[in-house]
Design an enzyme around this catalytic site. Structure first.
Site, PDB file in Angstrom:
ATOM      1  CD  GLU A   1      -2.912  -1.248   2.309  1.00  0.00           C
ATOM      2  OE1 GLU A   1      -2.380  -1.089   3.432  1.00  0.00           O
ATOM      3  OE2 GLU A   1      -4.118  -1.545   2.158  1.00  0.00           O
TER       4      GLU A   1
ATOM      5  N   GLY B   1     -12.455  -3.960   1.526  1.00  0.00           N
ATOM      6  CA  GLY B   1     -13.511  -4.814   0.993  1.00  0.00           C
ATOM      7  C   GLY B   1     -14.787  -4.000   0.874  1.00  0.00           C
TER       8      GLY B   1
ATOM      9  CG  MET C   1      -8.564  -6.097   8.630  1.00  0.00           C
ATOM     10  SD  MET C   1      -7.598  -7.559   8.182  1.00  0.00           S
ATOM     11  CE  MET C   1      -7.170  -8.149   9.805  1.00  0.00           C
ATOM     12  CD  GLU C   2      -5.082  -2.274   8.425  1.00  0.00           C
ATOM     13  OE1 GLU C   2      -5.757  -1.826   7.476  1.00  0.00           O
ATOM     14  OE2 GLU C   2      -4.738  -3.471   8.488  1.00  0.00           O
TER      15      GLU C   2
ATOM     16  CG  ASP D   1     -11.834  -7.919  -0.821  1.00  0.00           C
ATOM     17  OD1 ASP D   1     -10.789  -7.276  -0.565  1.00  0.00           O
ATOM     18  OD2 ASP D   1     -12.733  -8.107   0.018  1.00  0.00           O
TER      19      ASP D   1
END
Ligand SMILES: CCCCCCN(CO)Cc1c[nH]c2c(N)ncnc12
Length: 229
Positions: free
Chosen positions: A13, A79, A173-174, A197
């Protein structure tokens, strides 16, 4: 703005971001690598935290407390929950929550703990800059709610729970931990994600296939925002 933090979670990233900079100085600190550069007169610190809320909290705190950053931009992938978001589309978070924070046993709502809040709002000012840049570039960027948790979501059941509980548009997730840290330390922050996704049973395959290209989409837009700051 004194010093800008640009953060990701994975090396993939921030790689497309580092390509824009030269004369980068590396500092190793607290099991992490921090890249410092002066870009068009602006001091910038770039780092990837490693995956998940704990690592992201550590890196965001370090960039602010140790490196003195007073604005933080996050670039990465996510996502999709909102069906309008296709792979490669971008979402800017206006607010973020933690979908795996759960003391509902005591009657509290999902994502809430005492003296906390379910949602943390990002900087409106930074979002306005981003909107102006998107307009100039002729690209469409969705603004919405991002839900964060310490799981890679790859099932419709989990995805539907998050959508129903938080009306979230995307998940990762962050972001929410960066939001809590920046909010507590009074540092304006901006979370940008490109979709890799759809957080369903195909998520693992799609993520592997689109991580690099989506990370680049996010990075290329983020740099245009940096140029505008
Ligand atoms: C080696 C595997 C690393 C996965 C890291 C995924 N990031 C976390 O920020 C973003 C993300 C993209 N798609 C996701 C999904 N379906 N669930 C959670 N997070 C995500």
């Amino acid at each position: 703005m004194k010093k800008l933090a640009i953060m990701g979670a994975m090396v993939e990233e921030i790689e497309p971001l580092l390509e824009y900079f030269e004369n980068v100085k590396l500092t190793e600190y607290a099991n992490n690598k921090y890249y410092e550069v002066n870009y068009k007169g602006l001091d910038i610190v770039i780092a990837y935290s490693k995956i998940g809320k704990v690592f992201a909290s550590l890196t965001a705190s370090t960039m602010i407390e140790k490196f003195g950053c007073d604005t933080l931009l996050f670039s990465g992938v996510a996502g999709a929950i909102n069906p309008k978001l296709k792979i490669g589309d971008m979402i800017v978070a206006n607010k973020l929550c933690q979908h795996d924070l759960d003391i509902t046993a005591f009657g509290h709502p999902h994502g809430y703990v005492p003296e906390g809040s379910v949602f943390v709002e990002s900087s409106k000012e930074l979002r306005e800059v981003a909107k102006a840049v998107a307009k100039e570039m002729g690209i469409e960027v969705i603004e919405g709610t991002i839900a964060t948790g310490d799981q890679f979501v790859h099932s419709s059941e989990k995805k539907d729970f998050i959508e129903k509980t938080f009306q979230a548009d995307a998940l990762e997730m962050e972001g929410a931990s960066v939001a809590v840290v920046c909010n507590a330390l009074n540092v304006p922050f901006f979370i940008l994600r490109a979709i890799s996704d759809s957080a369903d049973m195909d998520a693992g395959f799609d993520f592997d296939e689109f991580l690099k290209s989506s990370a680049k989409i996010s990075a290329d837009y983020l740099i245009k925002i940096v140029d505008k700051l």
